[in-house]
Scaffold this motif. Structure first.
Motif, PDB file in Angstrom:
ATOM      1  N   ASP A 166       0.833  -1.212   0.000  1.00 49.21           N
ATOM      2  CA  ASP A 166       0.000   0.000   0.000  1.00 49.21           C
ATOM      3  C   ASP A 166       0.863   1.257   0.000  1.00 49.21           C
ATOM      4  OD1 ASP A 166      -2.222  -1.637   0.091  1.00 49.21           O
ATOM      5  OD2 ASP A 166      -2.751  -1.174   2.172  1.00 49.21           O
ATOM      6  N   THR A 167       1.839   1.278   0.906  1.00 48.92           N
ATOM      7  CA  THR A 167       2.632   2.499   1.062  1.00 48.92           C
ATOM      8  C   THR A 167       3.588   2.720  -0.107  1.00 48.92           C
ATOM      9  OG1 THR A 167       4.269   1.296   2.382  1.00 48.92           O
ATOM     10  CG2 THR A 167       2.516   2.431   3.579  1.00 48.92           C
ATOM     11  N   LYS A 168       3.971   1.649  -0.806  1.00 48.65           N
ATOM     12  CA  LYS A 168       4.859   1.790  -1.960  1.00 48.65           C
ATOM     13  C   LYS A 168       4.094   1.970  -3.265  1.00 48.65           C
ATOM     14  CE  LYS A 168       8.457   1.421   0.573  1.00 48.65           C
ATOM     15  NZ  LYS A 168       9.260   2.639   0.837  1.00 48.65           N
ATOM     16  N   GLY A 169       2.790   2.014  -3.198  1.00 46.50           N
ATOM     17  CA  GLY A 169       2.006   2.211  -4.413  1.00 46.50           C
ATOM     18  C   GLY A 169       1.983   1.009  -5.324  1.00 46.50           C
ATOM     19  N   LEU A 170       2.199  -0.180  -4.780  1.00 47.12           N
ATOM     20  CA  LEU A 170       2.179  -1.401  -5.576  1.00 47.12           C
ATOM     21  C   LEU A 170       0.769  -1.988  -5.556  1.00 47.12           C
ATOM     22  CD1 LEU A 170       5.519  -2.967  -4.334  1.00 47.12           C
ATOM     23  CD2 LEU A 170       5.056  -2.135  -6.645  1.00 47.12           C
ATOM     24  N   GLU A 171       0.073  -1.886  -6.658  1.00 45.05           N
ATOM     25  CA  GLU A 171      -1.295  -2.397  -6.710  1.00 45.05           C
ATOM     26  C   GLU A 171      -1.288  -3.920  -6.818  1.00 45.05           C
ATOM     27  OE1 GLU A 171      -4.568   0.156  -8.487  1.00 45.05           O
ATOM     28  OE2 GLU A 171      -2.906   0.444  -9.877  1.00 45.05           O
ATOM     29  N   LEU A 172      -1.973  -4.548  -5.895  1.00 40.79           N
ATOM     30  CA  LEU A 172      -2.082  -6.006  -5.879  1.00 40.79           C
ATOM     31  C   LEU A 172      -3.412  -6.378  -6.522  1.00 40.79           C
ATOM     32  CD1 LEU A 172      -0.853  -6.582  -2.209  1.00 40.79           C
ATOM     33  CD2 LEU A 172       0.509  -6.555  -4.315  1.00 40.79           C
ATOM     34  N   VAL A 173      -3.384  -6.577  -7.825  1.00 39.30           N
ATOM     35  CA  VAL A 173      -4.621  -6.858  -8.552  1.00 39.30           C
ATOM     36  C   VAL A 173      -4.953  -8.341  -8.513  1.00 39.30           C
ATOM     37  CG1 VAL A 173      -5.715  -6.814 -10.834  1.00 39.30           C
ATOM     38  CG2 VAL A 173      -4.390  -4.847 -10.038  1.00 39.30           C
ATOM     39  N   ASP A 174      -3.957  -9.190  -8.753  1.00 41.29           N
ATOM     40  CA  ASP A 174      -4.214 -10.632  -8.778  1.00 41.29           C
ATOM     41  C   ASP A 174      -3.136 -11.354  -7.982  1.00 41.29           C
ATOM     42  OD1 ASP A 174      -2.022 -10.493 -10.483  1.00 41.29           O
ATOM     43  OD2 ASP A 174      -3.250 -10.602 -12.291  1.00 41.29           O
ATOM     44  N   LEU A 175      -3.206 -12.680  -7.980  1.00 44.20           N
ATOM     45  CA  LEU A 175      -2.302 -13.460  -7.136  1.00 44.20           C
ATOM     46  C   LEU A 175      -0.839 -13.291  -7.535  1.00 44.20           C
ATOM     47  CD1 LEU A 175      -4.292 -16.798  -6.702  1.00 44.20           C
ATOM     48  CD2 LEU A 175      -3.804 -15.100  -4.934  1.00 44.20           C
ATOM     49  N   LYS A 176      -0.557 -13.142  -8.818  1.00 42.75           N
ATOM     50  CA  LYS A 176       0.846 -13.021  -9.220  1.00 42.75           C
ATOM     51  C   LYS A 176       1.460 -11.718  -8.721  1.00 42.75           C
ATOM     52  CE  LYS A 176       0.486 -11.102 -13.952  1.00 42.75           C
ATOM     53  NZ  LYS A 176      -0.941 -10.747 -13.899  1.00 42.75           N
TER      54      LYS A 176
END
Length: 530
Positions: A184-194
């Protein structure tokens, strides 16, 4: 007739040929359900083996957001009770959500079929039965089955619910929460499992260990366990449930052109063998509604009534954090206009803190074939207010389509316990044909919005991108391959570890994406969709 005190029927003076005088207790029970405002009609009072058709048992419409429980042994009529309540809610303009575990609720969209049994039941309870279909939308988790696909992004699903699906222990659940916070804090969107596997893979690598240490309390061993759980979960074919376009639960709040509430049916037969998954997904839908809806307080009718079938699966092996989140969500979502009915076999399947919030109770028959059954029966009886019935005897003797009822009155006080012969649903009591179901799904305006999965750039792709200043040749070399992995192709771990992008992100402050993410009591999150 017993030798109890009797008085004439409330509906007619005692005269030759009239109904026999009714016991005082029966009249007092009937009076407890004589509501002045709008209400749902459940059926007619049963007393000493007689069905008293003029003594109608009802639920006040404004009290449907005070939550409820529909319970009973297999085969006692719980599904038909859900259908009956859903029909009347729809008719009064209230949208309904139903989880269809066995695949037999699609019939709510089609008129019922008259027959001798329906005619007899309608006469017993003074029901004016009319074959009627109700507006319905059909959904399926990840598109597995007949329905508009329902997907969630990993980011919005959150660490608490995902831990339940992955069957992580409490320590691992807390560690997964730290990984989510980092993304969240690094702006990494977790869209799917990969995406999530890519982040965890980096953190478990030699290059990523300094970052791992910066996340307090997360050990490399625990991160490795999480990574293996994610890999095994995806290998079981679960990846399709996570991704985009993410489902907007506001779709459940629809009404049709004539003002009737839409019945949203989530078709689950294709995932019956994945109970941890579908029960947790149901909780995500509810948590997402809680996260998005504004406070409205008490209203004349609910915005939505949500039926949570097979509720025992939700609480089974749940962590303390998970149970606490359920309790808070159920307690607070009432003020947002949403009523929740848990559907299970016995009240003991529901934790006490949750059961105490379920003001409306419909208990079908229980069986007492074993010592454990007898214990469950006694525990069920203790959850009811004082009763004029011998509930242990009554609950084992109820027929199919009969139940013990107590609800909240218009003043919010519990009504007397009432044995009830329930009305018959007016829609089809069984599934519609597959061709009709497919037509209903593909002709829905929602199908075009959600049918096609989208795999846009997110955390996985960003972690493959080289740092600023690298040439296009190296960028192409590091880009993820579309073809299936061969022995020569690098794994996700190898690709992420070989990337310099994460170091750049790790040194940066949170991006705008990260700042927009807020999480609810369940750890679920939602960014602006449109």
């Amino acid at each position: 007739m017993s030798d109890r005190e009797t008085v004439p029927s409330a509906t007619a003076p005692e005269k030759s040929g009239s109904a026999p005088a009714l016991p005082k207790e029966a009249l007092e029970i009937a009076a407890g359900y004589a509501f002045a405002g709008p209400a749902l009609d459940l059926g007619a009072l049963l007393w000493e083996g007689r069905c008293l058709a003029d003594a109608q048992i009802r639920i006040p419409l404004p009290m449907l957001n005070r939550h409820g429980l529909v319970a009973g042994a297999t085969g006692t009529g719980k599904t038909k009770t859900l259908q009956l309540i859903a029909e009347q809610l729809s008719a009064q303009g209230v949208p309904v959500f139903l989880a269809d575990i066995k695949g037999d609720l699609s019939g709510i969209s089609a008129p019922g079929q008259p027959g001798d049994r329906i005619t007899a039941r309608a006469a017993d309870v003074h029901q004016r039965w009319t074959a009627t279909g109700f507006p319905a939308q059909f959904y399926a988790l990840g598109g597995l089955g007949h329905g508009v696909p329902v997907r969630a992004t990993i980011t919005s699903f959150g660490p608490v619910l995902l831990s339940k699906v992955l069957q992580l222990n409490r320590t691992q659940e807390q560690s997964l929460g730290l990984v989510f916070h980092y993304a969240d804090t690094k702006g990494l969107e977790l869209v799917d499992l990969k995406d999530l596997r890519a982040v965890v893979a980096f953190l478990t690598s030699d290059e990523g260990r300094p970052e791992l240490k910066s996340i307090g309390g997360l050990s490399s061993a625990t991160a490795g366990v999480i990574l293996r759980a994610l890999t095994a979960f995806e290998a079981q074919g679960m990846g399709g449930f996570f991704g985009e376009p993410e489902f907007d639960t506001a779709e459940f709040l629809r009404t049709d052109g004539d003002g009737r509430g839409t019945v949203s049916v989530l078709e689950l037969p294709a995932v019956q063998d994945k109970p941890e998954l579908f029960s947790t997904f149901l909780m995500w839908l509810l948590a997402d509604l809680f996260h998005d809806l504004p406070e409205v307080g008490d209203t004349g009718k609910p915005k939505l009534v949500f039926f949570f079938d097979e509720a025992h699966l939700l609480f089974q092996d749940a962590s303390p954090a998970f149970l606490d989140a359920i309790t808070r969500t159920v307690r607070l979502i009432r003020s947002k206009g949403v009523g929740v009915f848990f559907v299970t076999q016995t009240p003991k399947d529901v934790p006490g803190d949750v059961l105490g919030q379920l003001g409306n109770r419909i208990q079908h028959a229980l069986r007492a074939f074993t010592p454990d059954d007898e214990k469950a029966l006694r525990a069920t009886v203790k959850t009811f207010p004082n009763s004029a019935y011998d509930l242990e005897e009554l609950l084992t003797g109820l027929g199919t389509g009969e139940a013990v009822v107590t609800v909240l009155s218009e003043r919010g006080a519990p009504t007397p316990v009432a044995a009830t012969r329930l009305r018959a649903p007016e829609s089809l009591m069984g599934p519609i044909e597959s061709a009709a179901l497919n037509e209903a799904v593909t002709s829905s305006p929602l199908y075009g919005r959600y049918a096609q999965a989208v795999d846009r750039e997110s955390a996985y792709e960003r972690l493959q991108r080289p740092p600023a200043g690298k040439g296009p040749d190296e960028m192409r070399a590091r880009a993820p391959q579309a073809a299936p992995r061969t022995q020569e192709q690098p794994s996700v771990v190898e690709q992420v570890v070989g990337s310099g992008m994460f170091k750049s992100l790790a040194r940066s402050v949170g991006t705008q994406i990260g700042r927009e993410i807020t999480r609810s009591v369940f750890g679920t999150a939602r960014r602006r969709r449109r």
